[in-house]
Design an enzyme around this catalytic site. Structure first.
Site, short mmCIF file in Angstrom:
data_model
loop_
_atom_site.label_atom_id
_atom_site.label_comp_id
_atom_site.label_asym_id
_atom_site.label_seq_id
_atom_site.Cartn_x
_atom_site.Cartn_y
_atom_site.Cartn_z
N PRO A 1 50.16 139.72 -8.94
CA PRO A 1 48.81 140.24 -9.12
C PRO A 1 47.80 139.12 -9.41
CG PRO A 1 50.38 141.29 -10.60
CD PRO A 1 51.04 140.09 -10.03
N GLU A 2 46.83 138.96 -8.53
CA GLU A 2 45.70 138.07 -8.76
C GLU A 2 44.48 138.98 -8.91
OE1 GLU A 2 45.52 134.86 -5.88
OE2 GLU A 2 47.67 134.96 -5.55
N ARG B 1 60.50 140.49 -14.12
CA ARG B 1 60.71 139.11 -14.58
C ARG B 1 60.19 138.81 -15.98
NH1 ARG B 1 59.68 135.63 -9.13
NH2 ARG B 1 59.68 137.59 -8.02
N ARG C 1 34.52 117.59 -11.57
CA ARG C 1 35.92 117.44 -11.95
C ARG C 1 36.60 116.35 -11.14
NH1 ARG C 1 38.65 120.75 -15.21
NH2 ARG C 1 37.36 122.38 -16.13
#
Length: 255
Positions: A2-3, A103, A135
């Site tokens: 799931p994102e 998991r 960055r």
DNA sequence: ATCTATTCCTGGCTGC
DNA sequence: TGCAGCCAGGAATAGA
């Protein structure tokens, strides 16, 4: 896995079912699900709203929120069948919510400080470009860093970088302003398209009603190693970058 | 700030 | 058919 789009899909299926529901009882079957944190004080309280914060699902109450992260294989199911992987069960007055997680990378906690940079939707391209170019790291691991922007995971980072034509190994500070703005647009676009199609179901992911997503069929590079690039026809490559499987087209994506 | 490696975990692969 | 060994990876963590 799931994102943001999968979590958004789950939230949309959960919200109308849980809004206004009162918690009757709660049972946490695996100590790991709470990771040693205190039991959420939710018995007798009503869910006001269900929202998303990056990849976190928030069950909001008047006195705080239960934050749930699904990890890799976590599922939240309304009135589903219990499995051997049931980690928690919250019984409401009119339904019950099962937290199932093979998991056990998922976790839940009461009113935690929520981490994170901005949602990609909440910033514009110019702001994103400024953040990115400030960055020093490699662009893909940076996009996966939830402290940079919230919600992206391995699938959507690979897909957005492909759409933007950027090599996942490129240095963030070397991405031009124009390409950074374009990347932001593609991130927002791929997330929106995935939400529209109910997310990507690679193996385990289903929404709160047990429905699979359909966006995996629209993946252009993720999981397509060795298959022809949809743009140029050359083979999609897979490398390991930052301990993550990374899919890209060496011709269409440049540093 | 940024890098790498390690840990968690188990179903589903691969190869013999 | 059986079984060992490896792989997937989000995020926390430690150490450089």
């Amino acid at each position: 896995m799931p994102e943001l789009p999968e979590v958004e899909t789950i939230v949309r299926s959960l919200a109308p079912r849980l809004r206004g529901r009162r918690v009757v009882s709660a049972e946490y079957l695996a100590p790991r699900a709470l990771r040693g944190t205190a039991e959420p004080p939710i018995i007798g309280h009503e869910v006001r709203e269900v929202t998303r914060h990056g990849k976190f699902i928030l069950l909001r109450f008047d006195h705080g929120a239960l934050a749930i992260h699904l990890g890799m294989t976590g599922k939240l199911l309304i009135d589903g069948e219990a499995t051997p992987y049931l980690r928690a069960e919250i019984v409401f007055d009119k339904c019950r919510l099962l937290f199932d997680d093979i998991r056990q990378f998922g976790k839940m906690a009461w009113s935690t400080k929520l981490p994170g940079g901005p949602e990609p939707f909440d910033i514009d391209g110019a702001t994103f470009a400024k953040m990115l170019r400030a960055r020093r790291g490699v662009v893909k691991p940076l996009l996966l860093n939830q402290g940079f922007v919230r919600g992206l995971g391995n699938i959507y980072v690979d897909e957005a970088l492909f759409r933007a034509g950027i090599d996942p190994r490129a240095l963030a500070c070397n991405v031009s302003v124009a390409r950074a703005v374009k990347l932001h647009g593609h991130i927002v676009e791929v997330l929106r398209e995935a939400i529209e199609r109910g997310g990507s179901s690679i193996s385990d992911y289903v929404d709160a009603d047990g429905q699979r997503g359909g966006f995996q069929e629209a993946h252009r590079v993720y999981g397509r190693e060795g298959e022809p690039c949809v743009v140029c026809g050359r083979r999609v490559l897979r490398i390991v970058l930052g301990q993550r499987g990374t899919h890209y087209c060496a011709f269409c994506q440049r540093r």
